[in-house]
Design an enzyme around this catalytic site. Structure first.
Site: not given
Length: 381
Positions: A97, A47, A175, A60, A51
Site C-alpha cells: 500500500d 489492483r 493523505y 483476508r 477484493r
C-alpha cells in the site's frame, strides 16, 4: 549546484549481484518499457491482487489489511494469486500500500472497512511536522516490503516481470494532512497556499523515503517501478508544476543515482499522474531523459492518439481502459477493448495495456479474464 543523495543502507545492497533469479519466460512488459512496438501490448491491471478475487477474500478473513502488507509470506501469496489464475497477465505488482511511507515516517495509518485509510493524527499545521521522524531507517521500517519482493520474484519463477511501487509525494502529503481520503482536498491544498515553503520541505522529505523504498525494491528483485500520483489531478496546472512535479523529479534522480552508485543497471519507471490533463503539464512529462520516467500512465479520460501527438515518441504510454468496462458484459467488454486498442495502435510507440485506474471490488473474476483475452486479441499490431 548538483544535488547529493545519500544511498540508503540496505541488507541486499552488496548481495543483489550474486542472486540467481529464474530465467524470464515472458519479457513483453520489459520490452515495451524500453519503447519497443511489441507484437501485442503487454497487459496488467492496477489492483489486480484484491477484493474481486475470492482467494484474496479468503486470506483476508484471517488477517487485517496491514498485516497482509507487513507479512512477507502473505504479501507474496496475494501478489501471486492473479498470476496463478490468469496466464494472460504479463506482469505482477507487489501487494502493498502507498501509505506504508507515512507509517515509516511515524504516522499511524488504519484501514477501516467503511472508510478506507484513516490517519487519526493528521498534520494540521507545520508545527506538527515535528512528529515525523527526521531520518528513516528504511530497512527497519520497510524491510518487510523487500522480503516480500524477493519471495515473489522467486515464486513467479520467471513467468512475468515483477513491478515495485510507491505513492507520489503529493498524494502521500494529501493523505497525511487530510487524515484520509477527501472529496475537496481543502486541508492539503490549503497548505500549499498558506505554507508553501513548509509544503515543499514536507514533499521533499516524503520523496526521500519514497526513493529509498523504490531502491530497496529493485535490489530485492523488482524489475520495473511505478509511482502512483492518485491525487495529481486535484491540483491546478500551476500547482502541479510548482509543488507536485519537483519532488517527482527529485525522486527519480535519487533512485537512478543510488542504483548507479550500487552498480545496478537500473530499471524502467512509470509515472501515473491520475487526472493530469493540461497540455503544459503533459509536455513536461514527455522526455524521459529529463524526468527519469520512461512510461507515462494515462487515466481513462484521455485519448491515446491525442496524448501521443502532444508528448511525441520519446515516452512510452500505459493505459487506459475505463475500469467500469469490466461491468459491461462479454459483448460490451469486447467491443470497447477493440475500439480503444485501435486508438492505441494508431497512436504508435511503446504501449502497455492497463485500466485507467484500479480494478474495483465487485468485478467478476471471469470478466477480468475475458478482458485480458480481448486485449491479447485486439492489441496485436
Amino acid at each position: 549546484m548538483a544535488e547529493t543523495f545519500a544511498v540508503p543502507k540496505l541488507k541486499n545492497e552488496a548481495t543483489w549481484k550474486d542472486v540467481q533469479w529464474p530465467p524470464m519466460k515472458n519479457e513483453l512488459l520489459l520490452r515495451a518499457a524500453k519503447g519497443e512496438e511489441t507484437e501485442r501490448a503487454p497487459v496488467w491491471v492496477m489492483r489486480q491482487a484484491g477484493r474481486y478475487l475470492p482467494e484474496f477474500m479468503e486470506v483476508r478473513k484471517h488477517h487485517s489489511f496491514f498485516e497482509c502488507c507487513q507479512t512477507p509470506s502473505i504479501a507474496s501469496e496475494l501478489t501471486l494469486q492473479p498470476i496463478d489464475r490468469y496466464p494472460a497477465l504479463d506482469a505482477s505488482i507487489i501487494f502493498c500500500d502507498i501509505l506504508v511511507v507515512p507509517q515509516a515516517l511515524g504516522m499511524t495509518v488504519l484501514m477501516e472497512p467503511s472508510k478506507g485509510p484513516v490517519l487519526p493524527e493528521p498534520l494540521v499545521d507545520p508545527t506538527h511536522l515535528a512528529r515525523l521522524k527526521n531520518t528513516v531507517d528504511i530497512e527497519k521500517e520497510l524491510g518487510y516490503v523487500f522480503e516480500a519482493v524477493t519471495l515473489t520474484r522467486k515464486g513467479l519463477d520467471g513467468r512475468v516481470p515483477l513491478i515495485g511501487f510507491c505513492g507520489a509525494p503529493w498524494t502521500l502529503m494529501a493523505y497525511m494532512v487530510e487524515g484520509g481520503g477527501s472529496k475537496t482536498f481543502e486541508k492539503s491544498k490549503a497548505w500549499l497556499y498558506k505554507y508553501p515553503e513548509e509544503s515543499k520541505a514536507l514533499l521533499r522529505r516524503v520523496a526521500d523515503v519514497c526513493a529509498d523504498l523504490l531502491v530497496g525494491q529493485v535490489l530485492a528483485g523488482a524489475q520495473m517501478l511505478q509511482v502512483f500520483d492518485s491525487w495529481a489531478g486535484e491540483l491546478t496546472s500551476h500547482h502541479f508544476q510548482t509543488f507536485a512535479l519537483p519532488p517527482l523529479l527529485y525522486l527519480t534522480k535519487k533512485v537512478r543515482h543510488c542504483l548507479s552508485k550500487l552498480g545496478h543497471p537500473g530499471v524502467a519507471i512509470t509515472l501515473f499522474p491520475k487526472g493530469v490533463h493540461a497540455p503544459s503539464s503533459l509536455r513536461l512529462l514527455s522526455n524521459p531523459a529529463e524526468t527519469g520516467y520512461d512510461t507515462l500512465g494515462l487515466d481513462w479520460m484521455l485519448d491515446p492518439v491525442e496524448v501521443r501527438e502532444l508528448v511525441g515518441n520519446k515516452v512510452n504510454l500505459q493505459g487506459n481502459f475505463d475500469p467500469v468496462i469490466l461491468y459491461g458484459g462479454k459483448e460490451g467488454i469486447e467491443a470497447e477493448v477493440k475500439r480503444v486498442s485501435e486508438r492505441w495502435i494508431k497512436a504508435g510507440g511503446g504501449w502497455i495495456a492497463n485500466l485507467g485506474h484500479g480494478i474495483t471490488p465487485n468485478v467478476k473474476p471471469e470478466d477480468m479474464g475475458w478482458f485480458l483475452d480481448c486485449v491479447h486479441k485486439y492489441s496485436r499490431r
